[in-house]
Design a protein around this motif. Structure first.
Motif, mmCIF file in Angstrom:
data_model
loop_
_atom_site.group_PDB
_atom_site.id
_atom_site.type_symbol
_atom_site.label_atom_id
_atom_site.label_comp_id
_atom_site.label_asym_id
_atom_site.label_seq_id
_atom_site.Cartn_x
_atom_site.Cartn_y
_atom_site.Cartn_z
ATOM 1 N N LEU A 171 0.854 -1.204 0.059
ATOM 2 C CA LEU A 171 0.145 -0.078 0.113
ATOM 3 C C LEU A 171 0.755 1.188 -0.069
ATOM 4 O O LEU A 171 2.113 1.062 0.564
ATOM 5 N N ARG A 216 -7.956 -2.932 -3.676
ATOM 6 C CA ARG A 216 -7.437 -2.152 -4.976
ATOM 7 C C ARG A 216 -7.169 -3.189 -6.067
ATOM 8 O O ARG A 216 -7.069 -2.800 -7.197
ATOM 9 N N THR A 217 -6.870 -4.226 -5.895
ATOM 10 C CA THR A 217 -6.618 -5.282 -6.847
ATOM 11 C C THR A 217 -8.102 -5.671 -7.689
ATOM 12 O O THR A 217 -7.984 -5.610 -8.776
ATOM 13 N N ARG A 224 -7.767 6.101 -1.512
ATOM 14 C CA ARG A 224 -6.825 6.458 -2.776
ATOM 15 C C ARG A 224 -5.983 5.360 -2.918
ATOM 16 O O ARG A 224 -5.770 5.119 -4.262
ATOM 17 N N ASN A 225 -5.759 4.740 -2.201
ATOM 18 C CA ASN A 225 -4.914 3.376 -2.395
ATOM 19 C C ASN A 225 -5.761 2.557 -3.487
ATOM 20 O O ASN A 225 -5.171 1.990 -4.537
ATOM 21 N N VAL A 226 -7.213 2.376 -3.073
ATOM 22 C CA VAL A 226 -7.897 1.514 -3.899
ATOM 23 C C VAL A 226 -8.368 2.167 -5.366
ATOM 24 O O VAL A 226 -8.084 1.574 -6.217
ATOM 25 N N ARG A 284 -13.829 7.660 -9.665
ATOM 26 C CA ARG A 284 -12.579 6.611 -8.756
ATOM 27 C C ARG A 284 -13.200 6.483 -7.357
ATOM 28 O O ARG A 284 -12.969 5.552 -6.721
ATOM 29 N N TYR A 303 -6.270 4.117 -7.155
ATOM 30 C CA TYR A 303 -5.239 4.570 -7.819
ATOM 31 C C TYR A 303 -4.945 3.927 -9.076
ATOM 32 O O TYR A 303 -4.504 4.477 -9.912
ATOM 33 N N ALA A 349 -10.367 -3.410 -7.875
ATOM 34 C CA ALA A 349 -10.864 -2.216 -8.699
ATOM 35 C C ALA A 349 -10.468 -2.447 -10.068
ATOM 36 O O ALA A 349 -11.250 -1.847 -11.041
ATOM 37 N N ALA A 359 -13.962 3.283 -5.199
ATOM 38 C CA ALA A 359 -13.297 2.845 -4.029
ATOM 39 C C ALA A 359 -14.184 2.886 -2.821
ATOM 40 O O ALA A 359 -13.898 1.570 -2.077
#
Length: 160
Positions: free
Chosen positions: A84, A144-145, A92-94, A108, A96, A147, A112
Motif C-alpha cells: 500500500l 485495490r486489486t 486513494r490506495n483503492v 474513482r 489508484y 478495482a 473505491a
C-alpha cells in the motif's frame, strides 16, 4: 473467470532452480503450499509478469502471456506485505489504478468506497493506511486489486 496453465515455468540462479507446472480450470481455486523459501512467491511473481521466467509459459485461456507486461495480463496480485502507498488514505490506495484507466476523480472515489464496502470496510476510505490493522490493510489491498477487475487474482501469503 479464465483458466490458467503454467507449463514448465522456471527461474534459475546459480545452484538453485524454481520450477512449476499446473493447470487451474475456469472457476477453480489452487493453493500453492510449501516451506518458507521454496519458491511460492517466485512462481506467483512470474505468473503476474513481475519477474521474468527463464523458461516455460503462462497461458490464460490458452493465450501465452510471456511477452506481455504485467498491466496487460489481466492478473491481479495481493502482495504479502500489501504494497500500500503509505502517503495515501485507504480510498486513494483503492482508486489508484483506476486513474490509468481514464476514470474521473469523483467516479474513482465512489468506486473505491463501493469496493471498500464490499470487503467489509465501509467508512474506512479516509483512514490512513498506518492507522489500519494488518487484516484491514490486507482488505484494502484486495479492494485495490479488484478495482481493476482482473480475470485472475493471485494472493501471496493470504493467511499471514
Amino acid at each position: 473467470m479464465p483458466s490458467l496453465e503454467v507449463a514448465g515455468l522456471e527461474k534459475r540462479w546459480p545452484g538453485l532452480r524454481v520450477r512449476a507446472e499446473f493447470a487451474v480450470p475456469d472457476g477453480e481455486l489452487l493453493a500453492i503450499v510449501g516451506p518458507s523459501g521454496c519458491g511460492k512467491s517466485t512462481v506467483l511473481r512470474m505468473i503476474a509478469g513481475l519477474l521474468k521466467a527463464d523458461a516455460g509459459s503462462v497461458l490464460v485461456d490458452g493465450r501465452d502471456l510471456g511477452s506481455l507486461p504485467p498491466r496487460e495480463r489481466g492478473i491481479g496480485m495481493v502482495f504479502q506485505d500489501y504494497a500500500l502507498f503509505p502517503h495515501m488514505n485507504a480510498a486513494r490506495n483503492v482508486a489508484y489504478g483506476l486513474a490509468a484507466k481514464g476514470m474521473g476523480r469523483r467516479e474513482r472515489l465512489l468506486e473505491a468506497d463501493r469496493l471498500l464496502e464490499s470487503v467489509g470496510l465501509k467508512g474506512y476510505g479516509k483512514r490512513g493506511v498506518q492507522d489500519l490493522s494488518g487484516g484491514e490493510k490486507q482488505r484494502v489491498a484486495l479492494a485495490r486489486t479488484l478495482a481493476l477487475r482482473p480475470g485472475i487474482v493471485l494472493f501471496d501469503e493470504p493467511l499471514s
